[in-house]
Enzyme design. Structure first.
Site, short mmCIF file in Angstrom:
data_model
loop_
_atom_site.label_atom_id
_atom_site.label_comp_id
_atom_site.label_asym_id
_atom_site.label_seq_id
_atom_site.Cartn_x
_atom_site.Cartn_y
_atom_site.Cartn_z
N ASP A 71 0.87 -1.18 0.00
CA ASP A 71 0.00 0.00 0.00
C ASP A 71 0.91 1.23 0.00
O ASP A 71 1.29 1.75 1.05
CB ASP A 71 -0.92 -0.02 1.21
CG ASP A 71 -2.04 1.00 1.05
OD1 ASP A 71 -2.06 1.72 0.04
OD2 ASP A 71 -2.90 1.08 1.95
N ALA A 72 1.26 1.65 -1.19
CA ALA A 72 2.32 2.65 -1.37
C ALA A 72 1.81 3.91 -2.05
O ALA A 72 2.45 4.95 -2.01
CB ALA A 72 3.45 2.03 -2.20
N LYS A 73 0.68 3.80 -2.73
CA LYS A 73 0.04 4.96 -3.39
C LYS A 73 1.03 5.74 -4.23
O LYS A 73 1.11 6.96 -4.16
CB LYS A 73 -0.68 5.83 -2.36
CG LYS A 73 -1.78 5.02 -1.61
CD LYS A 73 -2.61 5.86 -0.68
CE LYS A 73 -3.77 5.07 -0.09
NZ LYS A 73 -3.39 4.03 0.88
N ARG A 74 1.78 5.02 -5.06
CA ARG A 74 2.79 5.64 -5.91
C ARG A 74 2.17 6.12 -7.22
O ARG A 74 0.98 5.88 -7.50
CB ARG A 74 3.92 4.64 -6.21
CG ARG A 74 4.67 4.14 -4.98
CD ARG A 74 5.34 5.25 -4.21
NE ARG A 74 6.40 4.77 -3.33
CZ ARG A 74 6.28 4.55 -2.02
NH1 ARG A 74 5.16 4.78 -1.40
NH2 ARG A 74 7.33 4.12 -1.31
#
Lengths: 272, 272
Positions: free
Chosen positions: A94-97
């Site tokens: 869950d990095a929302k890159r």
């Protein structure tokens, strides 16, 4: 991991539970702080206690980056532990890159190859060429932010854009991208009533649903509108499971919380 | 770093150049690959050769994360080297983060405290409560994505939303957030003609402008529309400087490229 294998695991375990590994050293049991790697020790104990009840684990990178190198090392150990011991578990960074094309490719390599996650969450603001690099890897999945669980979702995501709402425009547009069948979407449980319309736009894709529990979303409501014929849902719970107890019995307490959710899911699946 | 100190550095150096430290082991001079830490060795040499010509350095986290632990270690060494040896340099973590409130706080701690960057780039899709945590730290700056340099910017950012374009709605809305005076914005140089209208909405904030050089943006055009009375611009160049040569003379060659840009900036400032 192939989507069909994830579905098979869901059927087998009668669970579509995802456990969010958001480790906060101020919340974990104090006795773990003596360990050489408290973050990994905590994750390992939680995974060992819950892996038959959950089909996915989702570390949020912010919690690891906040601890610098030792956090990043704990994240690598956690994904390696999962891949070695539980290869049938679906893993989510869950990095929302999201960045310009060649840079997004770097992020994809970081999370799909350097660490072998099955999927990564991705922000849509920079558009097609910022997301497509995450869709180029076989059996890997980009999980695109559509409608998030926080209040700030109303700032832009629900604004009217060319006759529809921005998050619906994101959903529609993204279905035209290359390898769109590898897309999944983040839809917050706090906005369950939106799921009906979302399912009209993307009937088949998996939805990752945070916000059940601590953030106030209802599992039943989410399922009413979100389930499809191959389940199509991953429901995430983090704090509600991880911090059920901060005594020596924390892993057992986490299992009890996970089991309650899994039983609810089993009931829902049997009626669906 | 206070904004006024950044402006003072710009006046002193007659430069508003930001150098993007996007290190690619396949592009750096091969002789560096023998070193114990090729990424940091490369960054150190580039910084040593250019620090009197640039006012800011901007490592993009994707390039470091792609190399796992050793990449993260090189990133920490780079920011420590800058802070120890060049405390007057403005540092930017180009990380494009953004998450629900308590998670954004973790990212803020990771980049402002664990590593002591002056600023971080932030994605706006999740709205106010995902950005405000990055604005809570004194003398630290969130650099919000507004209009990016890639083609995907046209997918959502330029779409009409409630009578204006989404990126303008982002600009306008963000000025109402708490500590909005700590905001800066990313505006791609490939869209210089948009800068005129952007300056109407945010006349005072600094703009970080990528896309000059390799991506085709024009420095002169950006300055025509983007300069304000305290300069208000940071122009980023990455590949054009870093990979000017891949021989033993790479740092010298990088300096030559940086100097050409600095001279152009000096001319522009003297005429402004």
């Amino acid at each position: 991991m192939k989507e069909q294998d994830l579905v098979a695991q869901i059927r087998k375990k009668q669970s579509f539970l995802c456990i969010g590994l958001d480790v906060d050293l101020e919340k974990i049991p104090p006795h773990l702080l003596q360990k050489e790697d408290p973050i990994f020790s905590f994750n390992k104990a939680i995974i060992d206690a819950t892996h038959d009840l959950a089909v996915a684990y989702k570390p949020n990178t912010a919690f690891y980056e906040a601890y610098g190198l030792k956090g990043w090392r704990a994240l690598e150990k956690t994904i390696n532990y999962l891949n070695t011991n539980h290869p049938n578990i679906f893993t989510i960074a869950d990095a929302k890159r999201g960045d310009i094309g060649n840079t997004s490719t770097r992020y994809a390599k970081a999370f799909y190859e350097t660490m072998a996650f099955d999927s990564i969450t991705v922000a849509p603001y920079m558009g097609k060429d910022s997301v497509e690099p995450f869709l180029e890897f076989e059996d890997k999945h980009a999980i695109l932010l559509a409608l998030t669980s926080n209040h700030g979702a109303y700032d832009f995501q629900t604004k009217q854009v060319e006759g529809t709402q921005l998050y619906k425009e994101v959903l529609k547009t993204s279905t035209t991208w290359k390898n769109a069948d590898r897309l999944m979407y983040v839809v917050g449980a706090t906005k369950a009533e939106y799921l009906k319309e979302i399912r009209h736009i993307i009937p088949n894709n998996f939805l990752l649903v945070p916000g059940v529990g601590a953030q106030g979303g209802s599992l039943k409501e989410v399922c009413t509108y979100g389930l499809n014929d191959h389940v199509g849902l991953l429901i995430n719970s983090s704090r509600g499971i991880l911090y059920a107890s901060n005594g020596e019995d924390f892993a057992e307490a986490a299992r009890t919380k996970a089991e309650a959710l899994q039983q609810e899911m089993k009931d829902i699946l049997s009626k669906a």
